[in-house]
Design a protein around this motif. Structure first.
Motif, mmCIF file in Angstrom:
data_model
loop_
_atom_site.group_PDB
_atom_site.id
_atom_site.type_symbol
_atom_site.label_atom_id
_atom_site.label_comp_id
_atom_site.label_asym_id
_atom_site.label_seq_id
_atom_site.Cartn_x
_atom_site.Cartn_y
_atom_site.Cartn_z
ATOM 1 N N SER A 60 0.842 -1.191 0.000
ATOM 2 C CA SER A 60 0.000 0.000 0.000
ATOM 3 C C SER A 60 0.879 1.244 0.000
ATOM 4 O O SER A 60 1.969 1.237 0.578
ATOM 5 N N PRO A 61 0.418 2.317 -0.614
ATOM 6 C CA PRO A 61 1.232 3.546 -0.637
ATOM 7 C C PRO A 61 1.622 4.031 0.754
ATOM 8 O O PRO A 61 2.710 4.559 0.947
ATOM 9 N N ASP A 62 0.724 3.856 1.747
ATOM 10 C CA ASP A 62 1.026 4.304 3.103
ATOM 11 C C ASP A 62 1.422 3.162 4.031
ATOM 12 O O ASP A 62 1.602 3.365 5.237
ATOM 13 N N GLY A 63 1.563 1.948 3.493
ATOM 14 C CA GLY A 63 1.975 0.809 4.299
ATOM 15 C C GLY A 63 0.926 0.297 5.257
ATOM 16 O O GLY A 63 1.233 -0.491 6.152
ATOM 17 N N ARG A 64 -0.334 0.700 5.069
ATOM 18 C CA ARG A 64 -1.401 0.302 5.978
ATOM 19 C C ARG A 64 -2.337 -0.709 5.315
ATOM 20 O O ARG A 64 -2.445 -0.755 4.087
ATOM 21 N N GLU A 65 -3.004 -1.494 6.171
ATOM 22 C CA GLU A 65 -4.014 -2.413 5.676
ATOM 23 C C GLU A 65 -5.198 -1.618 5.114
ATOM 24 O O GLU A 65 -5.574 -0.565 5.650
ATOM 25 N N ARG A 66 -5.784 -2.126 4.039
ATOM 26 C CA ARG A 66 -6.990 -1.515 3.479
ATOM 27 C C ARG A 66 -8.115 -2.548 3.479
ATOM 28 O O ARG A 66 -7.865 -3.753 3.419
ATOM 29 N N MET A 67 -9.338 -2.069 3.503
ATOM 30 C CA MET A 67 -10.489 -2.955 3.482
ATOM 31 C C MET A 67 -10.878 -3.301 2.041
ATOM 32 O O MET A 67 -10.611 -2.546 1.109
ATOM 33 N N SER A 68 -11.508 -4.429 1.885
ATOM 34 C CA SER A 68 -11.995 -4.863 0.587
ATOM 35 C C SER A 68 -13.384 -4.276 0.322
ATOM 36 O O SER A 68 -13.996 -3.663 1.207
ATOM 37 N N GLU A 69 -13.873 -4.468 -0.883
ATOM 38 C CA GLU A 69 -15.194 -3.955 -1.242
ATOM 39 C C GLU A 69 -15.955 -4.990 -2.065
ATOM 40 O O GLU A 69 -15.350 -5.815 -2.764
ATOM 41 N N VAL A 70 -17.270 -4.906 -1.981
ATOM 42 C CA VAL A 70 -18.160 -5.666 -2.859
ATOM 43 C C VAL A 70 -19.097 -4.670 -3.522
ATOM 44 O O VAL A 70 -19.644 -3.779 -2.862
ATOM 45 N N VAL A 71 -19.274 -4.810 -4.835
ATOM 46 C CA VAL A 71 -20.137 -3.911 -5.600
ATOM 47 C C VAL A 71 -21.162 -4.753 -6.350
ATOM 48 O O VAL A 71 -20.805 -5.727 -7.036
ATOM 49 N N ILE A 72 -22.422 -4.394 -6.214
ATOM 50 C CA ILE A 72 -23.507 -5.064 -6.936
ATOM 51 C C ILE A 72 -24.103 -4.066 -7.920
ATOM 52 O O ILE A 72 -24.525 -2.972 -7.532
ATOM 53 N N SER A 73 -24.116 -4.451 -9.195
ATOM 54 C CA SER A 73 -24.614 -3.560 -10.251
ATOM 55 C C SER A 73 -25.786 -4.236 -10.950
ATOM 56 O O SER A 73 -25.599 -5.031 -11.886
ATOM 57 N N PRO A 74 -27.013 -3.960 -10.523
ATOM 58 C CA PRO A 74 -28.180 -4.549 -11.191
ATOM 59 C C PRO A 74 -28.359 -3.989 -12.600
ATOM 60 O O PRO A 74 -28.017 -2.827 -12.862
ATOM 61 N N ARG A 75 -28.912 -4.786 -13.475
ATOM 62 C CA ARG A 75 -29.141 -4.323 -14.844
ATOM 63 C C ARG A 75 -30.250 -3.287 -14.908
ATOM 64 O O ARG A 75 -30.307 -2.473 -15.827
ATOM 65 N N THR A 76 -31.144 -3.311 -13.939
ATOM 66 C CA THR A 76 -32.324 -2.458 -14.006
ATOM 67 C C THR A 76 -32.117 -1.068 -13.442
ATOM 68 O O THR A 76 -33.000 -0.219 -13.541
ATOM 69 N N THR A 77 -30.971 -0.800 -12.809
ATOM 70 C CA THR A 77 -30.695 0.539 -12.287
ATOM 71 C C THR A 77 -29.310 0.976 -12.723
ATOM 72 O O THR A 77 -28.449 0.167 -13.042
#
Length: 382
Positions: free
Chosen positions: A294-311
Protein backbone atom coordinates in the motif's frame (compact mmCIF):
# COMPACT_ATOMS: atom_id res chain seq x y z
CA UNK A 1 17.80 -12.95 12.59
CA UNK A 2 14.08 -12.14 12.67
CA UNK A 3 11.73 -14.57 14.36
CA UNK A 4 8.03 -15.20 13.99
CA UNK A 5 6.30 -13.28 16.82
CA UNK A 6 3.84 -15.10 19.02
CA UNK A 7 0.30 -13.79 18.47
CA UNK A 8 -1.32 -11.59 21.09
CA UNK A 9 -4.69 -13.25 21.66
CA UNK A 10 -5.71 -10.50 24.08
CA UNK A 11 -6.00 -8.15 21.10
CA UNK A 12 -9.06 -10.05 19.88
CA UNK A 13 -12.64 -9.32 20.82
CA UNK A 14 -14.43 -11.99 22.82
CA UNK A 15 -16.64 -12.71 19.79
CA UNK A 16 -13.79 -14.70 18.22
CA UNK A 17 -13.90 -17.20 21.05
CA UNK A 18 -15.56 -16.94 24.45
CA UNK A 19 -14.60 -20.37 25.75
CA UNK A 20 -11.43 -22.40 26.07
CA UNK A 21 -12.11 -25.82 24.54
CA UNK A 22 -9.77 -28.80 24.63
CA UNK A 23 -6.36 -27.87 23.24
CA UNK A 24 -5.58 -29.20 19.76
CA UNK A 25 -1.87 -29.78 19.17
CA UNK A 26 -0.65 -28.94 15.66
CA UNK A 27 2.34 -30.23 13.76
CA UNK A 28 3.61 -28.11 10.84
CA UNK A 29 5.42 -29.93 8.03
CA UNK A 30 7.29 -27.29 6.06
CA UNK A 31 8.10 -24.20 8.11
CA UNK A 32 8.92 -21.70 5.40
CA UNK A 33 6.98 -18.53 4.66
CA UNK A 34 3.57 -20.16 4.22
CA UNK A 35 4.12 -22.58 7.08
CA UNK A 36 4.77 -19.64 9.40
CA UNK A 37 1.65 -17.88 8.13
CA UNK A 38 -0.33 -20.96 9.13
CA UNK A 39 1.34 -20.90 12.55
CA UNK A 40 0.45 -17.24 13.14
CA UNK A 41 -3.18 -17.85 12.22
CA UNK A 42 -3.51 -21.04 14.26
CA UNK A 43 -2.12 -19.05 17.17
CA UNK A 44 -5.07 -16.65 16.95
CA UNK A 45 -7.53 -19.45 17.71
CA UNK A 46 -8.34 -20.38 21.28
CA UNK A 47 -7.54 -23.93 22.33
CA UNK A 48 -4.66 -24.49 19.92
CA UNK A 49 -0.96 -25.07 20.36
CA UNK A 50 1.94 -25.55 17.95
CA UNK A 51 3.82 -28.50 19.39
CA UNK A 52 6.05 -29.61 16.49
CA UNK A 53 7.54 -28.38 13.23
CA UNK A 54 9.62 -30.20 10.66
CA UNK A 55 11.74 -28.84 7.87
CA UNK A 56 15.02 -30.11 6.36
CA UNK A 57 16.28 -26.51 6.29
CA UNK A 58 17.79 -25.69 9.69
CA UNK A 59 17.21 -21.95 9.60
CA UNK A 60 13.55 -22.34 8.58
CA UNK A 61 12.67 -24.73 11.37
CA UNK A 62 14.56 -22.71 13.98
CA UNK A 63 12.89 -19.51 12.80
CA UNK A 64 9.48 -21.16 13.12
CA UNK A 65 9.95 -23.08 16.38
CA UNK A 66 12.15 -20.60 18.22
CA UNK A 67 9.44 -18.27 19.62
CA UNK A 68 7.60 -21.24 21.16
CA UNK A 69 10.61 -22.42 23.18
CA UNK A 70 10.32 -25.84 24.79
CA UNK A 71 6.64 -26.04 23.92
CA UNK A 72 7.51 -26.81 20.29
CA UNK A 73 9.97 -29.45 19.11
CA UNK A 74 11.77 -29.08 15.79
CA UNK A 75 12.56 -31.99 13.49
CA UNK A 76 14.60 -32.21 10.31
CA UNK A 77 12.44 -35.07 8.98
CA UNK A 78 8.65 -35.19 8.93
CA UNK A 79 8.73 -38.90 9.77
CA UNK A 80 10.31 -38.09 13.13
CA UNK A 81 7.55 -35.58 13.76
CA UNK A 82 4.94 -38.24 12.97
CA UNK A 83 6.63 -40.70 15.31
CA UNK A 84 6.79 -38.20 18.16
CA UNK A 85 3.13 -38.50 19.15
CA UNK A 86 3.04 -34.74 19.78
CA UNK A 87 0.29 -33.82 17.33
CA UNK A 88 -3.48 -34.04 17.00
CA UNK A 89 -3.60 -32.42 13.55
CA UNK A 90 -1.13 -31.71 10.76
CA UNK A 91 -0.53 -28.88 8.30
CA UNK A 92 1.61 -29.58 5.21
CA UNK A 93 3.18 -26.42 3.79
CA UNK A 94 6.33 -27.79 2.15
CA UNK A 95 7.35 -27.15 -1.49
CA UNK A 96 4.84 -28.42 -4.06
CA UNK A 97 6.97 -31.24 -5.41
CA UNK A 98 7.41 -32.74 -1.92
CA UNK A 99 3.69 -33.13 -1.19
CA UNK A 100 3.27 -36.53 -2.83
CA UNK A 101 6.04 -38.22 -0.84
CA UNK A 102 5.04 -36.57 2.43
CA UNK A 103 1.39 -37.49 1.94
CA UNK A 104 2.33 -41.14 1.41
CA UNK A 105 3.64 -41.13 4.98
CA UNK A 106 1.04 -38.87 6.53
CA UNK A 107 -1.98 -40.64 5.05
CA UNK A 108 -0.91 -43.77 6.91
CA UNK A 109 -1.71 -41.99 10.20
CA UNK A 110 -5.14 -41.31 11.67
CA UNK A 111 -4.50 -37.57 12.02
CA UNK A 112 -6.58 -34.83 10.33
CA UNK A 113 -4.55 -33.10 7.62
CA UNK A 114 -4.66 -29.67 6.02
CA UNK A 115 -2.40 -29.72 2.94
CA UNK A 116 -1.43 -26.54 1.12
CA UNK A 117 -2.35 -25.99 -2.49
CA UNK A 118 -1.56 -27.33 -4.99
CA UNK A 119 -2.37 -30.80 -3.72
CA UNK A 120 0.62 -32.03 -5.75
CA UNK A 121 2.73 -30.58 -8.56
CA UNK A 122 1.42 -33.07 -11.17
CA UNK A 123 -1.96 -34.57 -12.03
CA UNK A 124 -0.53 -38.10 -11.79
CA UNK A 125 0.69 -37.48 -8.23
CA UNK A 126 -2.71 -36.03 -7.28
CA UNK A 127 -4.46 -39.13 -8.57
CA UNK A 128 -2.04 -41.38 -6.69
CA UNK A 129 -2.78 -39.49 -3.46
CA UNK A 130 -6.54 -39.89 -3.95
CA UNK A 131 -6.08 -43.61 -4.38
CA UNK A 132 -3.95 -43.85 -1.22
CA UNK A 133 -6.60 -41.95 0.73
CA UNK A 134 -9.46 -44.27 -0.20
CA UNK A 135 -11.13 -45.57 2.93
CA UNK A 136 -9.20 -43.27 5.26
CA UNK A 137 -11.22 -42.26 8.29
CA UNK A 138 -9.52 -39.00 9.23
CA UNK A 139 -10.22 -35.97 7.02
CA UNK A 140 -7.87 -34.33 4.50
CA UNK A 141 -8.58 -30.68 3.68
CA UNK A 142 -6.86 -28.98 0.72
CA UNK A 143 -5.97 -25.37 1.61
CA UNK A 144 -7.78 -23.15 -0.88
CA UNK A 145 -7.61 -19.91 1.09
CA UNK A 146 -9.21 -17.70 -1.54
CA UNK A 147 -12.61 -19.30 -0.91
CA UNK A 148 -12.50 -17.75 2.55
CA UNK A 149 -11.64 -14.15 1.74
CA UNK A 150 -14.54 -12.22 3.32
CA UNK A 151 -15.41 -10.25 0.13
CA UNK A 152 -15.36 -13.48 -1.90
CA UNK A 153 -17.61 -15.18 0.66
CA UNK A 154 -19.98 -12.22 0.40
CA UNK A 155 -19.97 -12.50 -3.40
CA UNK A 156 -20.69 -16.23 -3.12
CA UNK A 157 -23.60 -15.56 -0.78
CA UNK A 158 -25.14 -13.00 -3.13
CA UNK A 159 -24.72 -15.37 -6.06
CA UNK A 160 -26.38 -18.21 -4.13
CA UNK A 161 -29.24 -15.88 -3.18
CA UNK A 162 -29.97 -15.26 -6.86
CA UNK A 163 -28.87 -11.61 -6.94
CA UNK A 164 -27.05 -12.08 -10.26
CA UNK A 165 -29.84 -14.13 -11.79
CA UNK A 166 -28.67 -16.93 -14.06
CA UNK A 167 -24.86 -16.97 -13.96
CA UNK A 168 -23.21 -16.66 -17.37
CA UNK A 169 -19.68 -15.31 -16.89
CA UNK A 170 -16.92 -15.35 -14.26
CA UNK A 171 -13.94 -13.01 -14.42
CA UNK A 172 -10.95 -13.14 -12.06
CA UNK A 173 -8.04 -10.73 -12.21
CA UNK A 174 -4.91 -10.98 -10.10
CA UNK A 175 -2.31 -8.27 -10.65
CA UNK A 176 0.32 -8.72 -7.96
CA UNK A 177 3.95 -8.89 -6.94
CA UNK A 178 6.40 -11.50 -8.34
CA UNK A 179 7.05 -14.80 -6.63
CA UNK A 180 9.07 -14.16 -3.49
CA UNK A 181 12.45 -15.72 -2.75
CA UNK A 182 12.15 -19.13 -1.09
CA UNK A 183 14.73 -21.62 0.16
CA UNK A 184 16.59 -22.89 -2.89
CA UNK A 185 14.33 -20.70 -5.05
CA UNK A 186 12.30 -23.81 -5.84
CA UNK A 187 9.41 -21.59 -6.95
CA UNK A 188 11.40 -20.42 -9.99
CA UNK A 189 10.97 -23.74 -11.85
CA UNK A 190 7.96 -25.47 -13.37
CA UNK A 191 9.33 -28.93 -12.58
CA UNK A 192 9.06 -28.18 -8.86
CA UNK A 193 5.96 -25.98 -8.81
CA UNK A 194 3.84 -27.50 -11.56
CA UNK A 195 4.11 -24.15 -13.36
CA UNK A 196 2.61 -20.80 -12.40
CA UNK A 197 -0.87 -21.76 -13.58
CA UNK A 198 -0.79 -24.74 -11.21
CA UNK A 199 1.21 -23.24 -8.32
CA UNK A 200 -0.49 -19.87 -8.11
CA UNK A 201 -3.68 -20.21 -10.07
CA UNK A 202 -5.13 -23.48 -8.81
CA UNK A 203 -6.78 -21.17 -6.21
CA UNK A 204 -8.68 -19.41 -8.96
CA UNK A 205 -9.63 -22.53 -10.88
CA UNK A 206 -11.02 -23.96 -7.65
CA UNK A 207 -12.98 -20.76 -7.16
CA UNK A 208 -14.30 -20.90 -10.73
CA UNK A 209 -15.60 -24.44 -10.16
CA UNK A 210 -17.20 -23.37 -6.90
CA UNK A 211 -18.94 -20.37 -8.45
CA UNK A 212 -19.99 -22.13 -11.66
CA UNK A 213 -21.20 -25.24 -9.82
CA UNK A 214 -19.96 -27.21 -12.80
CA UNK A 215 -16.87 -28.93 -14.18
CA UNK A 216 -14.41 -27.54 -16.73
CA UNK A 217 -14.58 -29.07 -20.20
CA UNK A 218 -12.17 -26.89 -22.20
CA UNK A 219 -9.18 -24.67 -21.36
CA UNK A 220 -7.33 -22.15 -23.50
CA UNK A 221 -4.39 -20.09 -22.29
CA UNK A 222 -1.93 -17.56 -23.63
CA UNK A 223 1.00 -16.73 -21.37
CA UNK A 224 4.69 -15.93 -21.23
CA UNK A 225 7.65 -15.12 -19.03
CA UNK A 226 8.23 -11.51 -20.05
CA UNK A 227 9.62 -9.57 -17.08
CA UNK A 228 10.45 -11.52 -13.91
CA UNK A 229 13.68 -13.42 -13.23
CA UNK A 230 15.04 -13.06 -16.77
CA UNK A 231 18.59 -12.47 -15.50
CA UNK A 232 18.56 -15.07 -12.72
CA UNK A 233 20.57 -18.29 -12.95
CA UNK A 234 20.68 -21.23 -10.54
CA UNK A 235 23.54 -23.67 -11.16
CA UNK A 236 23.34 -22.71 -14.82
CA UNK A 237 19.57 -23.16 -14.96
CA UNK A 238 17.24 -20.40 -16.07
CA UNK A 239 13.85 -19.89 -14.37
CA UNK A 240 10.99 -21.00 -16.60
CA UNK A 241 7.76 -19.93 -14.89
CA UNK A 242 5.14 -17.73 -16.55
CA UNK A 243 4.71 -14.25 -15.13
CA UNK A 244 1.56 -13.28 -17.05
CA UNK A 245 -1.31 -15.08 -18.75
CA UNK A 246 -4.89 -15.03 -19.89
CA UNK A 247 -6.82 -18.26 -19.34
CA UNK A 248 -10.34 -19.04 -20.60
CA UNK A 249 -12.25 -21.96 -19.10
CA UNK A 250 -15.49 -23.35 -20.51
CA UNK A 251 -17.76 -25.25 -18.11
CA UNK A 252 -20.18 -28.06 -18.83
CA UNK A 253 -23.21 -25.95 -17.87
CA UNK A 254 -22.32 -23.20 -20.36
CA UNK A 255 -20.69 -20.79 -17.90
CA UNK A 256 -17.49 -19.21 -19.19
CA UNK A 257 -14.67 -18.02 -16.97
CA UNK A 258 -11.53 -15.97 -17.54
CA UNK A 259 -8.37 -15.43 -15.51
CA UNK A 260 -6.20 -12.35 -16.10
CA UNK A 261 -2.86 -12.83 -14.31
CA UNK A 262 0.05 -10.40 -14.07
CA UNK A 263 2.89 -10.98 -11.63
CA UNK A 264 4.82 -7.76 -12.19
CA UNK A 265 2.10 -5.38 -11.01
CA UNK A 266 2.74 -4.92 -7.30
CA UNK A 267 1.51 -1.33 -7.49
CA UNK A 268 -2.07 -2.33 -8.31
CA UNK A 269 -4.68 -0.72 -6.05
CA UNK A 270 -6.67 -3.98 -6.04
CA UNK A 271 -4.65 -7.18 -6.08
CA UNK A 272 -7.60 -9.45 -6.81
CA UNK A 273 -10.88 -8.70 -8.53
CA UNK A 274 -13.53 -11.39 -8.79
CA UNK A 275 -16.70 -10.76 -10.82
CA UNK A 276 -19.75 -12.87 -11.59
CA UNK A 277 -22.23 -11.70 -14.19
CA UNK A 278 -25.70 -13.09 -14.70
CA UNK A 279 -28.79 -12.00 -16.56
CA UNK A 280 -29.92 -9.83 -13.62
CA UNK A 281 -26.77 -8.25 -12.18
CA UNK A 282 -23.02 -8.16 -11.92
CA UNK A 283 -21.39 -8.79 -8.51
CA UNK A 284 -17.76 -7.80 -7.95
CA UNK A 285 -15.34 -8.37 -5.09
CA UNK A 286 -12.25 -6.14 -4.81
CA UNK A 287 -9.37 -7.29 -2.62
CA UNK A 288 -6.26 -5.24 -1.74
CA UNK A 289 -2.82 -6.76 -1.56
CA UNK A 290 -0.64 -6.98 1.58
CA UNK A 291 -0.15 -3.76 3.52
CA UNK A 292 3.52 -3.53 2.54
CA UNK A 293 2.44 -2.75 -1.03
CA UNK A 294 0.00 0.00 0.00
CA UNK A 295 1.23 3.55 -0.64
CA UNK A 296 1.03 4.30 3.10
CA UNK A 297 1.98 0.81 4.30
CA UNK A 298 -1.40 0.30 5.98
CA UNK A 299 -4.01 -2.41 5.68
CA UNK A 300 -6.99 -1.51 3.48
CA UNK A 301 -10.49 -2.96 3.48
CA UNK A 302 -11.99 -4.86 0.59
CA UNK A 303 -15.19 -3.95 -1.24
CA UNK A 304 -18.16 -5.67 -2.86
CA UNK A 305 -20.14 -3.91 -5.60
CA UNK A 306 -23.51 -5.06 -6.94
CA UNK A 307 -24.61 -3.56 -10.25
CA UNK A 308 -28.18 -4.55 -11.19
CA UNK A 309 -29.14 -4.32 -14.84
CA UNK A 310 -32.32 -2.46 -14.01
CA UNK A 311 -30.69 0.54 -12.29
CA UNK A 312 -27.78 2.81 -13.10
CA UNK A 313 -26.57 3.15 -9.53
CA UNK A 314 -24.45 0.28 -8.17
CA UNK A 315 -24.53 -0.70 -4.50
CA UNK A 316 -21.07 -0.56 -2.91
CA UNK A 317 -20.12 -2.01 0.48
CA UNK A 318 -16.80 -1.98 2.32
CA UNK A 319 -16.03 -5.31 3.99
CA UNK A 320 -14.32 -4.88 7.35
CA UNK A 321 -11.87 -7.45 8.75
CA UNK A 322 -10.02 -7.19 12.07
CA UNK A 323 -6.58 -5.73 11.32
CA UNK A 324 -4.88 -8.27 13.59
CA UNK A 325 -6.26 -11.01 11.34
CA UNK A 326 -5.17 -9.13 8.22
CA UNK A 327 -1.66 -8.73 9.64
CA UNK A 328 -1.31 -12.48 10.25
CA UNK A 329 -0.79 -13.28 6.57
CA UNK A 330 -0.79 -12.21 2.95
CA UNK A 331 -4.24 -13.57 2.04
CA UNK A 332 -6.61 -10.91 3.38
CA UNK A 333 -7.65 -12.89 6.43
CA UNK A 334 -8.61 -16.01 4.53
CA UNK A 335 -5.99 -18.23 6.18
CA UNK A 336 -7.50 -17.44 9.60
CA UNK A 337 -11.09 -18.09 8.52
CA UNK A 338 -10.07 -21.33 6.81
CA UNK A 339 -8.36 -22.48 10.02
CA UNK A 340 -11.49 -21.69 12.04
CA UNK A 341 -13.40 -24.16 9.89
CA UNK A 342 -10.62 -26.76 9.88
CA UNK A 343 -10.37 -26.59 13.67
CA UNK A 344 -14.13 -27.11 13.95
CA UNK A 345 -13.76 -30.17 11.71
CA UNK A 346 -10.93 -31.55 13.87
CA UNK A 347 -12.98 -31.08 17.04
CA UNK A 348 -16.43 -32.13 15.86
CA UNK A 349 -15.93 -34.26 12.76
CA UNK A 350 -17.66 -33.95 9.41
CA UNK A 351 -16.47 -33.51 5.84
CA UNK A 352 -13.75 -31.14 4.60
CA UNK A 353 -15.16 -28.21 2.65
CA UNK A 354 -12.29 -28.60 0.17
CA UNK A 355 -11.78 -32.26 -0.67
CA UNK A 356 -8.91 -34.15 -2.26
CA UNK A 357 -11.04 -34.35 -5.40
CA UNK A 358 -11.33 -30.56 -5.39
CA UNK A 359 -7.55 -30.41 -5.11
CA UNK A 360 -7.12 -32.76 -8.05
CA UNK A 361 -9.53 -30.87 -10.29
CA UNK A 362 -7.92 -27.50 -9.65
CA UNK A 363 -4.53 -28.96 -10.61
CA UNK A 364 -6.10 -30.62 -13.67
CA UNK A 365 -7.30 -27.23 -14.96
CA UNK A 366 -3.97 -25.58 -14.13
CA UNK A 367 -1.98 -28.29 -15.91
CA UNK A 368 -4.25 -27.97 -18.97
CA UNK A 369 -3.68 -24.20 -18.94
CA UNK A 370 0.09 -24.72 -18.79
CA UNK A 371 -0.11 -27.12 -21.73
CA UNK A 372 -2.28 -24.71 -23.73
CA UNK A 373 0.10 -21.80 -23.07
CA UNK A 374 3.03 -23.91 -24.30
CA UNK A 375 1.34 -25.32 -27.39
CA UNK A 376 -1.05 -22.55 -28.41
CA UNK A 377 -3.89 -25.08 -28.59
CA UNK A 378 -7.02 -25.44 -26.52
CA UNK A 379 -7.11 -28.49 -24.23
CA UNK A 380 -10.27 -30.55 -23.87
CA UNK A 381 -10.92 -32.13 -20.47
CA UNK A 382 -12.88 -35.28 -21.22
Amino acid sequence: MLSTPLPDRSAFPSSISDVRPMTIRYGIIGSGMMGREHMRNIGLLEGTEITAVSDPHLESRELAAGPYGERCRAFADHRDLLASGLCDALVIASPNDTHAAILRDVLATDLPILVEKPLCATVDDCRAVLKLAEGRGAPVWVAMEYRYMPPVERLRAELAAGTAGRLKMISIREHRFPFLHKVGDWNRFSARTGGTLVEKCCHFFDLMRLLAQSEAVRVYASGAMDVNFLDERYDGRTPDILDNAFVVVDFANGVRAMLDLCMFAEGSWWQEQVAVTGDAARIEAFVPGPARFSPDGRERMSEVVISPRTTKQPVREEIHVDETILAAGDHHGSTFFQHQKFLDLVRHGGRPEVSLDDGLKSVLIGAAAEESARTGRAVDLG
